[in-house]
Design an enzyme around this catalytic site. Structure first.
Site, PDB file in Angstrom:
ATOM      1  N   ARG A  38      67.982 -97.297  36.428  1.00 47.50           N
ATOM      2  CA  ARG A  38      67.504 -98.646  36.715  1.00 47.50           C
ATOM      3  C   ARG A  38      65.993 -98.731  36.973  1.00 47.50           C
ATOM      4  O   ARG A  38      65.352 -99.697  36.638  1.00 47.50           O
ATOM      5  CB  ARG A  38      68.209 -99.131  37.988  1.00 47.50           C
ATOM      6  CG  ARG A  38      69.012-100.373  37.799  1.00 47.50           C
ATOM      7  CD  ARG A  38      69.723-100.697  39.074  1.00 47.50           C
ATOM      8  NE  ARG A  38      70.049 -99.476  39.818  1.00 47.50           N
ATOM      9  CZ  ARG A  38      71.174 -99.268  40.469  1.00 47.50           C
ATOM     10  NH1 ARG A  38      72.091-100.181  40.482  1.00 47.50           N
ATOM     11  NH2 ARG A  38      71.391 -98.162  41.136  1.00 47.50           N
ATOM     12  N   HIS A 173      84.095 -79.909  39.417  1.00 49.18           N
ATOM     13  CA  HIS A 173      83.185 -78.753  39.332  1.00 49.18           C
ATOM     14  C   HIS A 173      83.716 -77.521  40.061  1.00 49.18           C
ATOM     15  O   HIS A 173      83.258 -76.418  39.814  1.00 49.18           O
ATOM     16  CB  HIS A 173      81.769 -79.127  39.780  1.00 49.18           C
ATOM     17  CG  HIS A 173      81.581 -79.197  41.258  1.00 49.18           C
ATOM     18  ND1 HIS A 173      81.891 -80.302  41.994  1.00 49.18           N
ATOM     19  CD2 HIS A 173      81.109 -78.278  42.137  1.00 49.18           C
ATOM     20  CE1 HIS A 173      81.603 -80.078  43.256  1.00 49.18           C
ATOM     21  NE2 HIS A 173      81.131 -78.851  43.386  1.00 49.18           N
ATOM     22  N   LYS A 177      83.429 -72.899  39.479  1.00 51.43           N
ATOM     23  CA  LYS A 177      82.873 -71.928  40.436  1.00 51.43           C
ATOM     24  C   LYS A 177      83.307 -70.522  40.053  1.00 51.43           C
ATOM     25  O   LYS A 177      84.469 -70.307  39.691  1.00 51.43           O
ATOM     26  CB  LYS A 177      83.327 -72.266  41.868  1.00 51.43           C
ATOM     27  CG  LYS A 177      82.639 -73.502  42.413  1.00 51.43           C
ATOM     28  CD  LYS A 177      82.888 -73.674  43.886  1.00 51.43           C
ATOM     29  CE  LYS A 177      82.353 -75.007  44.372  1.00 51.43           C
ATOM     30  NZ  LYS A 177      80.919 -75.036  44.590  1.00 51.43           N
ATOM     31  N   GLU A 211      82.343 -78.135  55.287  1.00 43.61           N
ATOM     32  CA  GLU A 211      80.919 -78.382  55.055  1.00 43.61           C
ATOM     33  C   GLU A 211      80.244 -78.660  56.380  1.00 43.61           C
ATOM     34  O   GLU A 211      80.760 -79.441  57.193  1.00 43.61           O
ATOM     35  CB  GLU A 211      80.741 -79.591  54.135  1.00 43.61           C
ATOM     36  CG  GLU A 211      81.288 -79.346  52.746  1.00 43.61           C
ATOM     37  CD  GLU A 211      80.983 -80.507  51.822  1.00 43.61           C
ATOM     38  OE1 GLU A 211      80.022 -80.415  51.056  1.00 43.61           O
ATOM     39  OE2 GLU A 211      81.717 -81.507  51.883  1.00 43.61           O
ATOM     40  N   HIS A 235      89.254 -81.425  44.188  1.00 37.79           N
ATOM     41  CA  HIS A 235      88.891 -80.014  44.386  1.00 37.79           C
ATOM     42  C   HIS A 235      90.004 -79.192  45.066  1.00 37.79           C
ATOM     43  O   HIS A 235      90.373 -78.123  44.595  1.00 37.79           O
ATOM     44  CB  HIS A 235      87.624 -79.893  45.234  1.00 37.79           C
ATOM     45  CG  HIS A 235      86.440 -80.641  44.689  1.00 37.79           C
ATOM     46  ND1 HIS A 235      86.215 -80.808  43.348  1.00 37.79           N
ATOM     47  CD2 HIS A 235      85.401 -81.255  45.313  1.00 37.79           C
ATOM     48  CE1 HIS A 235      85.082 -81.498  43.172  1.00 37.79           C
ATOM     49  NE2 HIS A 235      84.579 -81.784  44.347  1.00 37.79           N
TER      50      HIS A 235
HETATM   51  C1  BG6 Z   1      81.411 -83.099  45.637  1.00 39.37           C
HETATM   52  C2  BG6 Z   1      81.617 -84.069  46.751  1.00 39.37           C
HETATM   53  O1  BG6 Z   1      82.341 -83.307  44.611  1.00 39.37           O
HETATM   54  O2  BG6 Z   1      81.558 -81.768  46.136  1.00 39.37           O
HETATM   55  C3  BG6 Z   1      80.642 -83.805  47.897  1.00 39.37           C
HETATM   56  O3  BG6 Z   1      81.414 -85.396  46.267  1.00 39.37           O
HETATM   57  C4  BG6 Z   1      80.734 -82.360  48.340  1.00 39.37           C
HETATM   58  O4  BG6 Z   1      80.916 -84.670  48.990  1.00 39.37           O
HETATM   59  C5  BG6 Z   1      80.608 -81.428  47.145  1.00 39.37           C
HETATM   60  O5  BG6 Z   1      79.681 -82.116  49.252  1.00 39.37           O
HETATM   61  C6  BG6 Z   1      80.874 -79.982  47.527  1.00 39.37           C
HETATM   62  O6  BG6 Z   1      80.613 -79.180  46.426  1.00 39.37           O
HETATM   63  P1  BG6 Z   1      79.833 -77.815  46.554  1.00 39.37           P
HETATM   64  O7  BG6 Z   1      79.837 -77.239  45.196  1.00 39.37           O
HETATM   65  O8  BG6 Z   1      78.457 -78.140  47.074  1.00 39.37           O
HETATM   66  O9  BG6 Z   1      80.617 -77.025  47.535  1.00 39.37           O
END
Ligand code: BG6
Length: 485
Positions: A38, A173, A177, A211, A235
């Site tokens: 944007r 993702h 890993k 986290e 995840h």
């Molecule tokens: C993301 C989430 O998919 O994964 C985030 O939206 C999270 O909230 C993150 O912090 C954690 O991924 P990684 O690879 O940093 O452990």
């Protein structure tokens, strides 16, 4: 083409991953990267933004002439295209620019955007006929895919109006890993491990993604999402599927995903009237994280003062199949917890006969296998051994294996997954039936928490702790407690 190019995901994951692929010589010579966003920026401003985002990777002062050349080559790949997501003429101009630049191209559209705008972007891509280049086109959709089962089905239907299934890459993702990919090898290339991997030997499994960081200026996205949709539905459930699946017939995308779906289908539905016994939520309050004072979730910038979004979730699942019947899988994740760490803890059953019960307490704890996903990538097995000396005393010894050598760092998940998209390998991407099954197990919890919000206060936990104390209730039927290390 990256939609949401000025966002958090692009800066922290996509740009570093693309630069890594540049360094590794894996980007085609004539590949361009279009940033669609944007902000009214010039190309020079965008390139400045890229340099800023990558400053930790490319040290201006110590760069060799060769590295400088490579970085310049990387910056030269970019185009900046200004437009808002609902601005159809901006997509039409983009289509026009592309056709002027090259007669035939392969395109990847990366939707690094909030789920609420997925539909708008997909519709506009199709209206501008960007989904029909003369080469191949692929679309990468970030998680969460939908906000519940119903919306996920609608989103999928919409995607299929403009793209074939082979063109759709639903990304999670965690599957990229290093350690998660290692789980496949670890389980299916080692007879020793695989033969113990079932209800006869395993007492329970704990999956923790903790986290220590908070929501990092992402209130806009996070407050509408919460821990269950942000982490568990995708995840953590994917980790469960990889731990619990049967060996696939081959390393083929569909064979692999067939096995994961079977696991997800076998997850026992959480009864509507007993959600409290299976799922715990919480929101962080003030506290101290890793020695530093921390504000609570409600004080975070742009979070509504009466928000009932959970920043922590812990759930107990059962996988009702021959391999796992009766073995609980405990999943737990949260923001602002005591440590930044993700691991899978496998607790083995007690030996049937306690021959050494007169010996110190340690001898009565079970064997554990700890699979650390991040920051360490390691395996640790705790077994009993005889204490050296005259008596018959036992103690626990730890067998440690680091999966990386000292000077290896491993790849970030996005490095692997972006290359997979470019090379059209879908094995580590999610098929829609996986998404559906995952929502099916999560939806009853979402519904229950929504109703509860009206009448119950949101449980909180101290920032820097391991979540609400109620989390221990999930483990009532086993005496070992959560593993936090
Ligand atoms: C993301 C989430 O998919 O994964 C985030 O939206 C999270 O909230 C993150 O912090 C954690 O991924 P990684 O690879 O940093 O452990």
């Amino acid at each position: 083409m990256i939609f949401g190019a000025t966002g958090h995901l692009t800066a922290t994951k996509l740009l570093p991953a693309l630069f890594h692929l540049e360094n590794a010589g894996r980007l085609a010579k004539n590949m361009t990267i279009t940033a669609f966003a944007r902000r009214e920026w010039s190309l020079a401003q965008w390139q400045q933004h890229v340099s800023e985002a990558l400053k930790d990777l490319v040290n201006e002062k110590t760069r060799t002439p060769q590295q400088k050349k490579l970085f310049a080559q990387f910056l030269n790949r970019f185009r900046y295209h200004q437009g808002s997501f609902d601005d159809l003429p901006a997509y039409q101009r983009l289509a026009n620019d592309i056709h002027c630049e090259s007669a035939c191209i392969h395109t990847v559209f990366y939707l690094a955007i909030k789920p609420t705008v997925f539909a708008t972007v997909i519709k506009n891509l199709a209206l501008a006929k960007l989904n029909q280049p003369c080469g191949a086109s692929r679309i990468v959709v970030e998680k969460p895919f939908g906000e519940d089962l119903k919306s996920a089905r609608m989103l999928n239907k919409l995607l299929h109006q403009s793209f074939q299934e082979e063109q759709i890459y639903r990304i999670d993702h965690f599957l990229g890993k290093e350690m998660v990919q290692n789980l496949f090898v670890f389980r299916f290339a080692n007879t020793m491990i695989e033969s113990l991997w079932n209800r006869n030997y395993i007492d329970h499994v704990q999956i923790t993604v903790a986290e220590s960081m908070g929501i990092e200026n992402r209130a806009d996205y996070y407050d509408q999402t919460g821990a269950l949709r942000d982490m568990v539905q995708n995840h953590l459930i994917q980790l469960l599927a990889v731990i619990a699946m049967e060996p696939p017939a081959s390393w083929d995308a569909d064979a692999l995903r067939d096995e994961k779906v079977k696991v997800l289908r076998s997850i026992r539905a959480i009864p509507k009237n007993a959600v409290n016994q299976f799922a715990i939520r919480g929101q962080y309050a003030t506290g101290r994280v890793e020695g530093n004072k921390s504000i609570g979730y409600l004080q975070e910038k742009d979070v509504p003062k009466d928000s009932t979004t959970e920043t922590f979730a812990a759930i107990k699942f059962y996988v009702d199949n021959w391999r796992w019947s009766g073995v609980p899988f405990y999943l737990r994740t949260g923001k602002k917890l005591a440590k930044q760490t993700s691991f899978i803890a496998i607790c083995f059953k007690q030996p049937p006969q306690q021959l050494f019960h007169e010996t110190p307490l340690e001898s009565i704890c079970p064997n554990w296998m700890m699979l650390s996903i991040q920051p360490e990538k390691s395996m640790n097995i705790e077994i009993h051994a005889k204490q050296p000396g005259l008596g018959m005393e036992t103690h626990v010894i730890k067998m440690d294996a680091n999966f990386l050598n000292n000077n290896e760092h491993g790849l970030d998940a996005y490095h692997t997954l972006l290359l997979d998209v470019i090379e059209a390998d879908r094995s580590l991407f999610i098929r829609f039936d996986e998404v559906e099954m995952a929502w099916q197990v999560i939806d009853p919890i979402l519904r229950h928490w929504k109703i509860k919000n009206a009448s119950n206060p949101m449980p909180t936990y101290r920032a820097g702790s391991w979540g609400p104390k109620e989390t221990n209730q999930l483990l009532v039927d086993n005496s070992y407690g959560w593993r936090n290390d």
